[in-house]
Design an enzyme around this catalytic site. Sequence first.
Site, PDB file in Angstrom:
ATOM      1  N   ASN A  10     -12.840  43.933  43.961  1.00  0.00           N
ATOM      2  CA  ASN A  10     -12.889  44.603  42.778  1.00  0.00           C
ATOM      3  C   ASN A  10     -11.954  45.826  42.485  1.00  0.00           C
ATOM      4  O   ASN A  10     -11.936  46.455  41.486  1.00  0.00           O
ATOM      5  CB  ASN A  10     -14.590  45.130  42.513  1.00  0.00           C
ATOM      6  CG  ASN A  10     -14.959  46.364  43.403  1.00  0.00           C
ATOM      7  OD1 ASN A  10     -14.089  46.328  44.386  1.00  0.00           O
ATOM      8  ND2 ASN A  10     -15.980  46.598  43.137  1.00  0.00           N
ATOM      9  N   CYS A  11     -11.168  46.027  43.357  1.00  0.00           N
ATOM     10  CA  CYS A  11     -10.094  47.260  43.480  1.00  0.00           C
ATOM     11  C   CYS A  11      -9.141  46.608  42.419  1.00  0.00           C
ATOM     12  O   CYS A  11      -8.466  45.557  42.483  1.00  0.00           O
ATOM     13  CB  CYS A  11      -9.637  47.471  44.814  1.00  0.00           C
ATOM     14  SG  CYS A  11      -8.430  48.610  44.653  1.00  0.00           S
ATOM     15  N   ASP A  12      -8.665  47.626  41.541  1.00  0.00           N
ATOM     16  CA  ASP A  12      -7.805  47.226  40.471  1.00  0.00           C
ATOM     17  C   ASP A  12      -6.245  47.069  41.040  1.00  0.00           C
ATOM     18  O   ASP A  12      -5.361  46.373  40.429  1.00  0.00           O
ATOM     19  CB  ASP A  12      -7.750  48.354  39.356  1.00  0.00           C
ATOM     20  CG  ASP A  12      -8.780  48.418  38.645  1.00  0.00           C
ATOM     21  OD1 ASP A  12      -9.270  47.319  38.321  1.00  0.00           O
ATOM     22  OD2 ASP A  12      -8.975  49.474  37.897  1.00  0.00           O
TER      23      ASP A  12
END
Length: 115
Positions: A10-12
């Site tokens: 979920n890390c951009d």
Amino acid sequence: MATTIFGISNCDTIKKAKKWLEQQDVEYTFHDYRKDGLDRAWLEQTELALGWETMVNKRGTTYRQLDDEVKAGLSQQSALDLMQEYPAMIKRPILQHNGLWYVGFKSAEYEEIFA
């Protein structure tokens, strides 16, 4: 050419790196610390290649929430212990390509790596 990208899904920044790799038709494997686990041997191997100071994400929430005493007393051993306990504390992404290690994502750097 073996390419693996390590991080949290979920890390951009992970999303940007994966998108770049896909747009360039680079085959890669994604290792999610939370879903796939994080073993100590990998952590120690990566630390040897990059150094714990490079691996610790000091801008992230996990690091900033640590007690000031813990931050002030960080050492190789304590950093490894914390990164194993809190994988979100590891800078992302970590890229392993052809036996070399890279941290972070910048499209210009990836263009050089995969030229």
